[in-house]
Write an enzyme that holds these catalytic residues in place. Structure first.
Site: not given
Ligand code: S3P
Ligand code: PEP
Length: 441
Positions: A33, A209, A324
């Site tokens: 994703k 993250s 996640d």
């Molecule tokens: O950059 C990304 O693709 C993501 C960053 C993460 O969020 P955070 O940086 O807000 O923790 C994750 O939880 C999200 O599902 C996808």
């Molecule tokens: C937190 C998530 O996604 P987003 O922040 O992109 O909505 C996720 O996919 O678990």
């Protein structure tokens, strides 16, 4: 039936998960994703025809694709069966859409689009679901003016709807908090590729993250743009670097992988995931090491990961780098001997739902003792019993509790359609663990 014909379970009120003794399977997953979102945004900024192979076609990437189309400068074609998305410049300039841009519950897309709207001519309004209208954007809004962009929360509360006026993203130097979400920093770096001036992003506190920023830098490099950096405190994108289009290949989704690793863990089975391995920058691959500490055995090869379940025991683990997959690990912990303490996970409270509260409530329904802390969870393993699981419009809650149902009879997952946010074929892939026979509706 092709896996992309609509699965009736995406419209069902609930599904009852059929337990499984054990399994030894190869599970092919859809694309990441996070990489699909990044490549889509970069393709739209590049001005070059771009094809994403192995792309994830799900609610979030479809909302992002539709939003990009609304700016008029690109056509986006999505072929779910071929797992391919093509982005083609139309020759028109990037204009703010007249209608609001609605992104559903897609957090990463809206954060990428807020800064991107600073490249469009006119005023863009971006919004989403009720939950999206509670998710924080404030740090990004505070960082944008120093780069030239006027962006504000329509209700003055730091959350969508967000109004952005452009073209205004000229670059320069800005300061941003990384404490709430890494997506803000990723958004600035991705959108800096179209700025006239160099863009320097100073992260003023500890970035959460972090692996997701590594993925951003890797995606930029794949498309020809180098980010110069000092650790996680300063990132610079020099102007004049040209994003190249062409074909990019998306590796499988490590967050989606987590459910099948967890299935092997709780059933003492074996799962092999092809197409992802040692070199992956997806932080969620870190779940493999965590499950190994809990008693599983794993082989991480160059191009595949195999995990076999074992006698599970509780661990202490800081999961800030892989938020996640916390719900997934929490479900595995419910079947482990002893206590699992998961720390440094405050960001879970501002995802699709408050995931610390949701996991705590649903595991307690299954008879498991959970202590809930502001930024942590302590789970005492036991013998969970069946329950009707509320899913809070959160794909990850639905998917991780479905795995509990492979071991525990009478687990009912409500609103199973919410998995479409990131994994529309989830129920079919879960079926495939039962030798291809369908699980009960
Ligand atoms: O950059 C990304 O693709 C993501 C960053 C993460 O969020 P955070 O940086 O807000 O923790 C994750 O939880 C999200 O599902 C996808
Ligand atoms: C937190 C998530 O996604 P987003 O922040 O992109 O909505 C996720 O996919 O678990």
């Amino acid at each position: 039936m092709s896996s992309f014909e609509i699965d009736p379970r995406l419209k069902a009120e609930s599904v009852t998960i059929r337990p499984l003794q054990t399994f030894d399977k190869r599970v092919k997953l859809l694309g990441s994703k996070s990489y699909s979102n990044r490549y889509l945004a970069l393709a739209a900024l590049s001005g070059e025809p771009t094809t994403l192979e192995g792309a994830l076609v799900c609610d979030d990437t479809q909302y992002l694709g539709e939003a990009l189309r609304q700016f008029g400068h690109v056509e986006v074609e999505i072929d779910p069966a071929a797992e391919r998305i093509t982005v083609t410049p139309t020759g028109r300039t990037m204009r703010a859409p007249e209608e609001e841009v609605y992104v559903g519950a897609a957090g990463t897309p809206i954060r990428l689009l807020i800064a991107m709207a600073g490249h469009a001519d006119g005023t863009t309004v971006l919004t989403g679901t009720k939950r999206m209208q509670e998710r924080p954007m404030g740090s990004l809004l505070e960082a944008l003016p120093a780069l030239g962009v006027t962006a504000e929360a329509v209700r003055g509360n730091g959350s969508p709807p967000i109004k952005v006026t452009g073209p205004s993203f000229r670059g320069g130097s800005t300061r941003i908090s990384g404490a709430v979400s890494s997506q803000f920093t990723s958004s600035l770096l991705i959108n800096a590729t179209r700025a006239e001036e160099d863009t320097e992003v100073h992260v003023i506190d500890d970035l959460v993250s972090k692996p997701y920023v590594e993925m951003t830098i890797a995606a930029l490099a794949e498309m020809g743009v180098v980010v110069e950096r000092e650790g996680y405190t300063r990132f610079t994108v020099a102007a004049g670097q040209k994003l190249r289009g062409g074909t990019v290949t998306v590796e499988p989704d490590a967050s989606g992988m987590s459910y099948f690793l967890a299935a092997a863990a709780v059933l003492g089975g074996t799962v092999t995931i092809p197409g992802i391995g040692k070199g992956s920058k997806q932080g969620d691959v870190g779940l493999v090491a965590a499950l190994t500490r809990m008693g599983c055995t794993a082989e991480v090869g160059d191009d595949s990961i195999t995990l076999t379940g074992g006698e599970l025991r509780g661990i202490d683990i800081d999961m800030e780098a892989m938020p996640d997959v916390v719900p997934t690990l929490a479900v595995v912990a419910a079947f482990a001997q002893g206590t699992t303490h998961i720390s440094n996970i405050a960001s879970l409270r501002i995802k699709e739902c408050d995931r610390i509260a949701a996991v705590t409530a649903e595991l307690r329904k299954m008879g498991i003792t959970v202590e809930e802390h502001a930024d942590a969870m302590t789970i005492t393993g036991g013998t969970p019993h069946g329950a009707v699981i509320d899913t809070y419009d959160d794909h990850r809650i639905a998917m991780c509790f479905a795995i509990a149902g492979l071991r525990t009879p009478d687990v009912v997952i409500t609103d199973p359609g919410c998995v479409a946010k990131s994994f529309p074929t989830f129920w079919r892939v879960l079926d495939s663990l039962h030798d291809g026979t369908a699980s009960t509706l």
